[in-house]
Scaffold this motif. Sequence first.
Motif, PDB file in Angstrom:
ATOM      1  N   ASP A 223       1.000  -1.459  -0.206  1.00 15.81           N
ATOM      2  CA  ASP A 223      -0.218  -0.146   0.003  1.00 15.81           C
ATOM      3  C   ASP A 223       0.703   1.364   0.014  1.00 15.81           C
ATOM      4  O   ASP A 223       0.398   2.395  -0.964  1.00 15.81           O
ATOM      5  N   TYR A 224       1.819   1.499   0.616  1.00 14.63           N
ATOM      6  CA  TYR A 224       2.883   2.838   1.096  1.00 14.63           C
ATOM      7  C   TYR A 224       3.503   2.881  -0.474  1.00 14.63           C
ATOM      8  O   TYR A 224       3.414   3.937  -0.603  1.00 14.63           O
ATOM      9  N   VAL A 225       4.277   1.525  -0.998  1.00 15.25           N
ATOM     10  CA  VAL A 225       4.984   1.410  -2.092  1.00 15.25           C
ATOM     11  C   VAL A 225       3.597   2.021  -3.294  1.00 15.25           C
ATOM     12  O   VAL A 225       4.742   3.666  -3.805  1.00 15.25           O
ATOM     13  N   ASN A 226       3.340   1.751  -3.048  1.00 12.11           N
ATOM     14  CA  ASN A 226       1.318   2.130  -3.974  1.00 12.11           C
ATOM     15  C   ASN A 226       1.364   3.546  -4.075  1.00 12.11           C
ATOM     16  O   ASN A 226       1.082   4.338  -5.490  1.00 12.11           O
ATOM     17  N   LEU A 227       1.089   3.824  -2.497  1.00  9.96           N
ATOM     18  CA  LEU A 227       0.825   5.712  -1.964  1.00  9.96           C
ATOM     19  C   LEU A 227       2.220   6.624  -2.478  1.00  9.96           C
ATOM     20  O   LEU A 227       1.434   7.281  -3.154  1.00  9.96           O
ATOM     21  N   MET A 228       3.424   5.667  -2.583  1.00  5.49           N
ATOM     22  CA  MET A 228       4.439   6.710  -2.823  1.00  5.49           C
ATOM     23  C   MET A 228       4.586   7.203  -4.406  1.00  5.49           C
ATOM     24  O   MET A 228       4.736   8.432  -4.973  1.00  5.49           O
ATOM     25  N   ARG A 229       4.585   6.642  -5.563  1.00  2.00           N
ATOM     26  CA  ARG A 229       4.198   6.163  -6.570  1.00  2.00           C
ATOM     27  C   ARG A 229       3.108   6.781  -6.755  1.00  2.00           C
ATOM     28  O   ARG A 229       2.631   7.415  -8.216  1.00  2.00           O
ATOM     29  N   LEU A 230       2.545   7.138  -6.723  1.00  2.00           N
ATOM     30  CA  LEU A 230       0.706   7.866  -7.214  1.00  2.00           C
ATOM     31  C   LEU A 230       0.865   8.847  -6.434  1.00  2.00           C
ATOM     32  O   LEU A 230       0.636   9.934  -7.562  1.00  2.00           O
TER      33      LEU A 230
ATOM     34  N   ALA B  16       2.647   5.824 -15.647  1.00  2.00           N
ATOM     35  CA  ALA B  16       2.538   4.341 -14.922  1.00  2.00           C
ATOM     36  C   ALA B  16       4.377   3.849 -15.052  1.00  2.00           C
ATOM     37  O   ALA B  16       4.219   3.443 -13.705  1.00  2.00           O
ATOM     38  N   MET B  17       5.249   3.629 -16.269  1.00  5.06           N
ATOM     39  CA  MET B  17       6.292   3.129 -15.902  1.00  5.06           C
ATOM     40  C   MET B  17       7.267   4.138 -14.768  1.00  5.06           C
ATOM     41  O   MET B  17       8.003   4.031 -14.684  1.00  5.06           O
ATOM     42  N   ASP B  18       7.843   5.381 -14.890  1.00  3.55           N
ATOM     43  CA  ASP B  18       8.455   6.306 -14.871  1.00  3.55           C
ATOM     44  C   ASP B  18       8.163   6.361 -13.325  1.00  3.55           C
ATOM     45  O   ASP B  18       8.923   6.176 -12.291  1.00  3.55           O
ATOM     46  N   SER B  19       7.170   5.933 -12.864  1.00  2.00           N
ATOM     47  CA  SER B  19       6.372   6.154 -10.891  1.00  2.00           C
ATOM     48  C   SER B  19       6.634   4.978 -10.635  1.00  2.00           C
ATOM     49  O   SER B  19       6.681   4.385  -9.475  1.00  2.00           O
ATOM     50  N   GLY B  20       6.581   4.059 -11.352  1.00  2.00           N
ATOM     51  CA  GLY B  20       7.150   2.733 -10.345  1.00  2.00           C
ATOM     52  C   GLY B  20       6.196   1.093 -10.902  1.00  2.00           C
ATOM     53  O   GLY B  20       6.383   0.232 -10.428  1.00  2.00           O
ATOM     54  N   PHE B  21       5.042   1.553 -11.015  1.00  2.00           N
ATOM     55  CA  PHE B  21       4.155   0.372 -12.033  1.00  2.00           C
ATOM     56  C   PHE B  21       4.545  -0.301 -12.690  1.00  2.00           C
ATOM     57  O   PHE B  21       5.345  -0.019 -13.946  1.00  2.00           O
TER      58      PHE B  21
ATOM     59  N   TYR C   6       3.626  10.346  -6.909  1.00  2.00           N
ATOM     60  CA  TYR C   6       4.511  11.253  -7.718  1.00  2.00           C
ATOM     61  C   TYR C   6       3.903  11.054  -9.185  1.00  2.00           C
ATOM     62  O   TYR C   6       4.338  11.623  -9.583  1.00  2.00           O
ATOM     63  N   ALA C   7       2.962  10.662  -9.521  1.00  2.00           N
ATOM     64  CA  ALA C   7       2.578   9.956 -10.835  1.00  2.00           C
ATOM     65  C   ALA C   7       1.828  11.208 -10.723  1.00  2.00           C
ATOM     66  O   ALA C   7       1.219  11.851 -11.760  1.00  2.00           O
ATOM     67  N   GLN C   8       0.685  11.713  -9.352  1.00  2.00           N
ATOM     68  CA  GLN C   8      -0.124  12.549  -9.897  1.00  2.00           C
ATOM     69  C   GLN C   8      -0.194  13.884 -10.797  1.00  2.00           C
ATOM     70  O   GLN C   8      -0.560  14.756 -11.340  1.00  2.00           O
TER      71      GLN C   8
ATOM     72  N   ALA D 185      -2.124  -2.112 -13.802  1.00  2.00           N
ATOM     73  CA  ALA D 185      -1.547  -1.961 -12.058  1.00  2.00           C
ATOM     74  C   ALA D 185      -2.407  -0.819 -12.061  1.00  2.00           C
ATOM     75  O   ALA D 185      -2.839  -0.204 -10.974  1.00  2.00           O
ATOM     76  N   PHE D 186      -1.713   0.459 -12.519  1.00  2.00           N
ATOM     77  CA  PHE D 186      -1.395   1.448 -12.137  1.00  2.00           C
ATOM     78  C   PHE D 186      -3.072   2.470 -12.820  1.00  2.00           C
ATOM     79  O   PHE D 186      -3.200   3.271 -11.441  1.00  2.00           O
ATOM     80  N   ASN D 187      -3.878   1.793 -13.448  1.00  2.00           N
ATOM     81  CA  ASN D 187      -4.929   2.219 -13.590  1.00  2.00           C
ATOM     82  C   ASN D 187      -6.360   1.715 -12.281  1.00  2.00           C
ATOM     83  O   ASN D 187      -7.070   2.629 -11.443  1.00  2.00           O
TER      84      ASN D 187
END
Length: 308
Positions: free
Chosen positions: A234-241, A259-264, A243-245, A269-271
């Motif tokens: 959850d936390y890894v995804n939140l950090m990525r999200l 999606a790729m630059d943010s680590g997904f 950044y993606a925002q 998975a990003f969507n």
Amino acid sequence: MAESKISRTYYEPLIDGVEGLPGELRLFHAAPLVMRAPHWHAQVEVNFIVKGWAHYKMSGHEVTFAAGDLALFWGGLPHWLDDASDDLVYAGGHLPLVHFFRLRLPSAMQARLMQGATLLTHATDSSDPVNFARWNSYARSGDAMKASVAVDEMLLRIERIRFEPYALLPEATEVRENGEFDQHASPVVVRICEYIAENFREDIDSIDIAVAADVHPKYAMNVFKKSTGMTLNDYVNLMRLSYAQAQLMQDDTNVLQVAMDSGFGSLSAFNKSFRKVAGMSPSDFRREVRCRPRLSSQSQSAADARVN
């Protein structure tokens, strides 16, 4: 509550803003812009109201902060500064979890904040406006020693909250905290947060994180879940999200590249992760924000100082 002014200029995330730099501690002292919609960022937010008032829609509750109030809330849940007085000035900082879990705060308080509560205290005094202004000035000075002192002093000020009455909203009961700082779990959580902050855009998993924190993977997962209410994923995804925002605000990016630059590892998975937090797809989010009025450079320049 006064009606929002139609003529207002609204806040928008920028690529080098708090959303796009989720691993950095940032201080601010500003007249903030009201938001058109909720946003999120992977830091605990500290707000001291220097002047005026601010109304937030949080996850599951609403709250108004008035002059002299000091508040903390977890920015990883969508929140929305949807109204404010014309003379609002606030100060504070955005604390990555690596800093937040270094604070000597009761573990129960930290857990409640991570679960979406808002900590609010009226126990401030005339020194607070002076101190918050100085900390921001030091952070913006370009002097590494001054910046370090500013951060240390602000973190000590936050730790002092536990000795005075405060409320954890939406429950209105004021409490005095007798809980203990968890000296065993906190260093592990700090090491976990350090590793994730440095590597969230890479292909990492719970085993990588546990090895970096020098603990067993099962213990890493359990202690992090207990401390934050989130799984490691959850936390890894939140950090990525987070950044993606900010990346989605840029005109020259496409959703797959973000999606790729943010680590997904995949667009699907990003969507899925983005929709879970934002309530809409990344494409819809980008389409919506591009239809909003853009900020002038003068309006945007009033906010943050970055502390590396």
